[in-house]
Design a protein around this motif. Structure first.
Motif, PDB file in Angstrom:
ATOM      1  N   GLN A 228       0.832  -1.210   0.000  1.00  0.00           N
ATOM      2  CA  GLN A 228       0.000   0.000   0.000  1.00  0.00           C
ATOM      3  C   GLN A 228       0.864   1.256   0.000  1.00  0.00           C
ATOM      4  O   GLN A 228       0.607   2.194  -0.750  1.00  0.00           O
ATOM      5  CB  GLN A 228      -0.922  -0.008   1.214  1.00  0.00           C
ATOM      6  CG  GLN A 228      -1.851   1.188   1.253  1.00  0.00           C
ATOM      7  CD  GLN A 228      -2.787   1.137   2.448  1.00  0.00           C
ATOM      8  OE1 GLN A 228      -2.673   0.299   3.318  1.00  0.00           O
ATOM      9  NE2 GLN A 228      -3.723   2.066   2.483  1.00  0.00           N
ATOM     10  N   GLU A 229       1.896   1.257   0.833  1.00  0.00           N
ATOM     11  CA  GLU A 229       2.774   2.421   0.893  1.00  0.00           C
ATOM     12  C   GLU A 229       3.491   2.630  -0.438  1.00  0.00           C
ATOM     13  O   GLU A 229       3.656   3.761  -0.899  1.00  0.00           O
ATOM     14  CB  GLU A 229       3.771   2.249   2.034  1.00  0.00           C
ATOM     15  CG  GLU A 229       4.500   3.517   2.388  1.00  0.00           C
ATOM     16  CD  GLU A 229       5.327   3.380   3.656  1.00  0.00           C
ATOM     17  OE1 GLU A 229       6.126   4.309   3.891  1.00  0.00           O
ATOM     18  OE2 GLU A 229       5.190   2.379   4.399  1.00  0.00           O
ATOM     19  N   THR A 230       3.902   1.539  -1.087  1.00  0.00           N
ATOM     20  CA  THR A 230       4.572   1.622  -2.382  1.00  0.00           C
ATOM     21  C   THR A 230       3.640   2.218  -3.430  1.00  0.00           C
ATOM     22  O   THR A 230       4.039   3.124  -4.181  1.00  0.00           O
ATOM     23  CB  THR A 230       5.042   0.227  -2.825  1.00  0.00           C
ATOM     24  OG1 THR A 230       5.963  -0.283  -1.861  1.00  0.00           O
ATOM     25  CG2 THR A 230       5.704   0.276  -4.185  1.00  0.00           C
TER      26      THR A 230
ATOM     27  N   THR B 157      11.445   1.874   0.162  1.00  0.00           N
ATOM     28  CA  THR B 157      10.468   2.045   1.236  1.00  0.00           C
ATOM     29  C   THR B 157      10.731   1.047   2.350  1.00  0.00           C
ATOM     30  O   THR B 157      10.715   1.397   3.534  1.00  0.00           O
ATOM     31  CB  THR B 157       9.028   1.875   0.693  1.00  0.00           C
ATOM     32  OG1 THR B 157       8.815   2.852  -0.327  1.00  0.00           O
ATOM     33  CG2 THR B 157       8.001   2.046   1.791  1.00  0.00           C
ATOM     34  N   PHE B 158      10.989  -0.206   1.977  1.00  0.00           N
ATOM     35  CA  PHE B 158      11.273  -1.238   2.975  1.00  0.00           C
ATOM     36  C   PHE B 158      12.527  -0.880   3.781  1.00  0.00           C
ATOM     37  O   PHE B 158      12.529  -0.956   5.010  1.00  0.00           O
ATOM     38  CB  PHE B 158      11.449  -2.608   2.309  1.00  0.00           C
ATOM     39  CG  PHE B 158      11.841  -3.681   3.281  1.00  0.00           C
ATOM     40  CD1 PHE B 158      10.890  -4.253   4.113  1.00  0.00           C
ATOM     41  CD2 PHE B 158      13.156  -4.112   3.376  1.00  0.00           C
ATOM     42  CE1 PHE B 158      11.247  -5.234   5.026  1.00  0.00           C
ATOM     43  CE2 PHE B 158      13.514  -5.091   4.288  1.00  0.00           C
ATOM     44  CZ  PHE B 158      12.563  -5.654   5.115  1.00  0.00           C
ATOM     45  N   ILE B 159      13.578  -0.471   3.091  1.00  0.00           N
ATOM     46  CA  ILE B 159      14.837  -0.115   3.773  1.00  0.00           C
ATOM     47  C   ILE B 159      14.617   1.068   4.711  1.00  0.00           C
ATOM     48  O   ILE B 159      15.061   1.051   5.860  1.00  0.00           O
ATOM     49  CB  ILE B 159      15.950   0.186   2.744  1.00  0.00           C
ATOM     50  CG1 ILE B 159      16.357  -1.111   2.030  1.00  0.00           C
ATOM     51  CG2 ILE B 159      17.150   0.842   3.403  1.00  0.00           C
ATOM     52  CD1 ILE B 159      17.252  -0.903   0.824  1.00  0.00           C
ATOM     53  N   ASN B 160      13.923   2.094   4.238  1.00  0.00           N
ATOM     54  CA  ASN B 160      13.668   3.273   5.080  1.00  0.00           C
ATOM     55  C   ASN B 160      12.817   2.918   6.294  1.00  0.00           C
ATOM     56  O   ASN B 160      13.085   3.379   7.403  1.00  0.00           O
ATOM     57  CB  ASN B 160      12.991   4.377   4.270  1.00  0.00           C
ATOM     58  CG  ASN B 160      13.930   5.003   3.266  1.00  0.00           C
ATOM     59  OD1 ASN B 160      15.151   4.933   3.405  1.00  0.00           O
ATOM     60  ND2 ASN B 160      13.375   5.601   2.232  1.00  0.00           N
ATOM     61  N   ASN B 161      11.791   2.086   6.100  1.00  0.00           N
ATOM     62  CA  ASN B 161      10.955   1.666   7.226  1.00  0.00           C
ATOM     63  C   ASN B 161      11.757   0.842   8.228  1.00  0.00           C
ATOM     64  O   ASN B 161      11.574   0.987   9.435  1.00  0.00           O
ATOM     65  CB  ASN B 161       9.749   0.858   6.739  1.00  0.00           C
ATOM     66  CG  ASN B 161       8.715   1.718   6.052  1.00  0.00           C
ATOM     67  OD1 ASN B 161       8.745   2.944   6.145  1.00  0.00           O
ATOM     68  ND2 ASN B 161       7.802   1.086   5.348  1.00  0.00           N
ATOM     69  N   TYR B 162      12.627  -0.019   7.728  1.00  0.00           N
ATOM     70  CA  TYR B 162      13.464  -0.833   8.607  1.00  0.00           C
ATOM     71  C   TYR B 162      14.361   0.058   9.459  1.00  0.00           C
ATOM     72  O   TYR B 162      14.477  -0.135  10.665  1.00  0.00           O
ATOM     73  CB  TYR B 162      14.303  -1.807   7.778  1.00  0.00           C
ATOM     74  CG  TYR B 162      15.229  -2.658   8.599  1.00  0.00           C
ATOM     75  CD1 TYR B 162      14.751  -3.787   9.260  1.00  0.00           C
ATOM     76  CD2 TYR B 162      16.578  -2.331   8.738  1.00  0.00           C
ATOM     77  CE1 TYR B 162      15.590  -4.571  10.034  1.00  0.00           C
ATOM     78  CE2 TYR B 162      17.428  -3.101   9.513  1.00  0.00           C
ATOM     79  CZ  TYR B 162      16.930  -4.222  10.156  1.00  0.00           C
ATOM     80  OH  TYR B 162      17.765  -4.983  10.926  1.00  0.00           O
TER      81      TYR B 162
ATOM     82  N   LYS C  95      15.611   2.679  14.760  1.00  0.00           N
ATOM     83  CA  LYS C  95      15.773   3.891  15.567  1.00  0.00           C
ATOM     84  C   LYS C  95      14.679   3.982  16.622  1.00  0.00           C
ATOM     85  O   LYS C  95      14.934   4.362  17.756  1.00  0.00           O
ATOM     86  CB  LYS C  95      15.746   5.143  14.678  1.00  0.00           C
ATOM     87  CG  LYS C  95      17.006   5.338  13.882  1.00  0.00           C
ATOM     88  CD  LYS C  95      16.921   6.601  13.044  1.00  0.00           C
ATOM     89  CE  LYS C  95      18.158   6.761  12.186  1.00  0.00           C
ATOM     90  NZ  LYS C  95      18.065   7.939  11.328  1.00  0.00           N
ATOM     91  N   SER C  96      13.463   3.629  16.231  1.00  0.00           N
ATOM     92  CA  SER C  96      12.343   3.678  17.161  1.00  0.00           C
ATOM     93  C   SER C  96      12.540   2.697  18.308  1.00  0.00           C
ATOM     94  O   SER C  96      12.254   3.013  19.458  1.00  0.00           O
ATOM     95  CB  SER C  96      11.043   3.366  16.419  1.00  0.00           C
ATOM     96  OG  SER C  96       9.979   3.314  17.314  1.00  0.00           O
ATOM     97  N   ARG C  97      13.037   1.506  17.996  1.00  0.00           N
ATOM     98  CA  ARG C  97      13.293   0.519  19.049  1.00  0.00           C
ATOM     99  C   ARG C  97      14.338   1.031  20.026  1.00  0.00           C
ATOM    100  O   ARG C  97      14.188   0.892  21.228  1.00  0.00           O
ATOM    101  CB  ARG C  97      13.776  -0.797  18.443  1.00  0.00           C
ATOM    102  CG  ARG C  97      12.693  -1.621  17.849  1.00  0.00           C
ATOM    103  CD  ARG C  97      13.223  -2.937  17.371  1.00  0.00           C
ATOM    104  NE  ARG C  97      12.167  -3.685  16.710  1.00  0.00           N
ATOM    105  CZ  ARG C  97      12.370  -4.762  16.014  1.00  0.00           C
ATOM    106  NH1 ARG C  97      13.591  -5.245  15.880  1.00  0.00           N
ATOM    107  NH2 ARG C  97      11.368  -5.379  15.445  1.00  0.00           N
ATOM    108  N   GLU C  98      15.406   1.629  19.493  1.00  0.00           N
ATOM    109  CA  GLU C  98      16.445   2.173  20.368  1.00  0.00           C
ATOM    110  C   GLU C  98      15.870   3.267  21.253  1.00  0.00           C
ATOM    111  O   GLU C  98      16.140   3.321  22.442  1.00  0.00           O
ATOM    112  CB  GLU C  98      17.600   2.731  19.527  1.00  0.00           C
ATOM    113  CG  GLU C  98      18.407   1.670  18.821  1.00  0.00           C
ATOM    114  CD  GLU C  98      19.401   2.249  17.821  1.00  0.00           C
ATOM    115  OE1 GLU C  98      19.616   3.484  17.823  1.00  0.00           O
ATOM    116  OE2 GLU C  98      19.952   1.464  17.035  1.00  0.00           O
TER     117      GLU C  98
END
Length: 182
Positions: free
Chosen positions: A50-52, A80-85, A90-93
């Protein structure tokens, strides 16, 4: 898409938004399989697809007529996948740094001193009781080891809502348990 004769010159006719949408719709099934190869999860694959497609539609003016549209879509998906990953990492950290309220950390801090631990457990229980049920139930389930999608299925709410409720619960608990942040 094609060529139009105007006067005595041949000009390339640009693709309309509708033609572009029809063209990318043709590639949806192969994009879905590609997304599944990246994510290994059907729900995440659908989100990535969907994002793609949204990005492709938003930036269709950047697409050059005559180039491989399928390849262009696959590149958008990969990026998109790489950026989301990267965002997720970063969010987890940040989450670990912001809310050191994991059951292991709470247990460790609660067992260092019996009297302090007793107060800490009381404070945690009080803080959990102040949370609205819509936040506390998903939060407790998550720390019991349930996955987001399992919680969503059990509570019959969308996956994104579960993630939001758990995040909000962390924020509220952090406010209530300020004295334990160090």
């Amino acid at each position: 898409m094609g060529f139009v004769l105007t006067g005595y010159t041949l000009k390339q006719k640009l693709m309309t938004q509708k033609e572009f949408s029809d063209c990318i719709t043709i590639h949806t099934s192969s994009l879905r399989l590609h997304a599944l190869n990246f994510t290994r999860d059907p729900e995440d694959a659908n989100d990535l697809l969907q994002e793609t497609l949204l990005k492709a539609t938003r930036f269709f003016s950047k697409f050059e007529d005559g180039t491989n549209i399928k390849g262009w879509l696959f590149v958008i998906m990969k990026n998109t996948f790489i950026n989301n990953y990267r965002k997720e990492q970063k969010s987890r950290e940040r989450t670990v740094q912001e809310a050191e309220i994991t059951s292991a950390n709470l247990h460790f801090s609660a067992t260092t001193n019996d009297s302090v631990g007793s107060f800490a457990m009381q404070d945690i229980s009080k803080a959990l009781c102040t949370l609205p049920d819509k936040y506390s139930v998903p939060f407790i389930r998550y720390f019991e080891g349930y996955k987001y999608h399992e919680i969503a299925d059990e509570l019959q709410i969308p996956l994104g809502t579960v993630k939001t409720y758990i995040h909000e619960a962390r924020i509220l608990l952090k406010k209530h348990l300020k004295q334990y942040q160090n």
